[in-house]
Design an enzyme around this catalytic site. Sequence first.
Site, short mmCIF file in Angstrom:
data_model
loop_
_atom_site.label_atom_id
_atom_site.label_comp_id
_atom_site.label_asym_id
_atom_site.label_seq_id
_atom_site.Cartn_x
_atom_site.Cartn_y
_atom_site.Cartn_z
N HIS A 156 0.84 -1.21 0.00
CA HIS A 156 0.00 0.00 0.00
C HIS A 156 0.87 1.26 0.00
O HIS A 156 0.45 2.30 0.48
CB HIS A 156 -0.94 0.04 1.21
CG HIS A 156 -1.67 -1.24 1.47
ND1 HIS A 156 -2.92 -1.51 0.96
CD2 HIS A 156 -1.31 -2.37 2.15
CE1 HIS A 156 -3.31 -2.72 1.34
NE2 HIS A 156 -2.33 -3.28 2.05
N SER A 277 16.97 21.41 -15.89
CA SER A 277 15.82 22.27 -16.21
C SER A 277 16.36 23.56 -16.79
O SER A 277 17.38 24.07 -16.34
CB SER A 277 15.04 22.55 -14.93
OG SER A 277 14.32 23.75 -15.04
N LYS A 283 17.99 21.50 -10.72
CA LYS A 283 17.29 20.26 -11.06
C LYS A 283 18.14 19.22 -11.77
O LYS A 283 18.96 19.54 -12.61
CB LYS A 283 16.09 20.59 -11.94
CG LYS A 283 15.04 21.42 -11.25
CD LYS A 283 14.06 20.56 -10.49
CE LYS A 283 13.09 20.01 -11.48
NZ LYS A 283 12.01 19.30 -10.91
N GLU A 290 11.10 8.57 -17.05
CA GLU A 290 9.79 9.11 -17.41
C GLU A 290 9.40 8.70 -18.83
O GLU A 290 8.24 8.39 -19.10
CB GLU A 290 9.79 10.62 -17.27
CG GLU A 290 9.94 11.06 -15.82
CD GLU A 290 10.25 12.54 -15.71
OE1 GLU A 290 9.38 13.30 -15.31
OE2 GLU A 290 11.38 12.94 -16.05
#
Length: 467
Positions: A156, A277, A283, A290
């Site tokens: 969970h 970024s 970043k 992704e």
Amino acid sequence: MKMWSGRFRQPLDPDFERWQRSFEFDRRLLVYELAASGAHARALKSAGILSSDELIGILQGLRQIGEKAAASPAFLEDEEAEDVHHFVEKQLVALIGETGYKLHSGRSRNEQIATDLRLYVRAAIDQLRHELAEWCGVLVDRAEQAADSAIPAYTHLQKAEPVLVGHWLLAYVEMFLRDAGRLADCRKRLNVCPLGSGAAAGATLSLDRDFIAGNLGFDDATANSLDATSDRDFVLEFVSALSLLAMHLSRWAEEMILFSSQEYGFLGLPEAYSTGSSAMPQKKNPDLLELVRGKSGRVLGHATALMLTLKGLPLAYNKDLQETQEPLFDSSDTLLQMLPLVTGWMKAVEFHEERMGEAAQSGFMNAWAGATYLVKRGVPSRLAHERIGKAVQICVERNCELQDLTLEELRSLSPAFAEDFYESLSLSSVLAVHDVRGGTAPARVRQAVVAARQRIESLREEVHAHA
Ligand code: ARG
């Protein structure tokens, strides 16, 4: 010359003509088309349709077409060819003259495309299984290198129990070995040869179908010409197997993304596979992961598209079947590109073992092991669960862990607690208690590493045997 112009008085509408062509994408089947044509030509010779000289001329022509295509991609720029079958006929006639037109005796493009696609999928499966062996090999290397480091297991997405990092990584190996197995199943079923099925009813010449099948490395000839010319189950099975593989890669990517976030901090993203970024200077983004997660969506979409394309088709060949090619090619390209990249990523990722270890030792990950301690001392399991639950409640209020409670406090909950309870809560005891096959006890994980290596080795041998 078109392959079917005799019956027509009017030329095709130019827009329709361009729109219905498949050569733009089926040109990639050229090697298979040439191999299948060679086998057919040999059978034509045995059937008495070609003389020895004609056969030699055709085989030389086919070889030359293959060489030209390999030497220069521009050779495949052909605005006129309707599809790869038409292209080969055109080129053959250009090279050897009208004998080239004899190659199509007794065959139909319907059986040709069905054959080319089977050969294409077979080769793609062999390549993918090779890449899967490499990928699993790196997962097992990292599992072994991680030795005794631990990481939380979640259910969970809440902390559940500590496991060895190796145990966690071997869970992925199971998924990907199943994918390799599914591809092998699909390969077995698809490896039959449609050539000799003709357009729908079977060839009009007595061609030796067993010879043709054997020549192309098929296990057998297909049993029914209507089915053989219209069947694309193997495409759907293959892309479905790929959509499971893509789904597994997506789950893996999702977990790596989570674990590399500052909040988890378990993984250091490899710079070679990350990007920055343009706006936020701090970043480092997990783009590879992704894109793996994102691309899995399109492969699943292709599997659905194929099912929908096929579901309404009456027997036998229908031109709709041409629409199965692009989803097939894109799915297989997507996975073939992705696997070496995730393999590279996995080799390079840094494990922050200290941080994983801390996380594996906090948040009552030893609670079940604590309850097991009581069970082993005769307390009924449900009551043991309840007593440890009470102890957890006290700890939550006090913001401490089970091992911070005094023996006195514990004994007020159950007289079964004794001094050795503390030892049963240590990370090494908690790991060791899961001493079953498939469990995370260190000795079991070491065995699992060895077993996984053997399975990967057999996969490599199978792939090698098909090469
Ligand atoms: N390009 C066609 C396909 O992919 C080849 C078969 C054409 N057959 C036909 N009867 N028009 O399906």
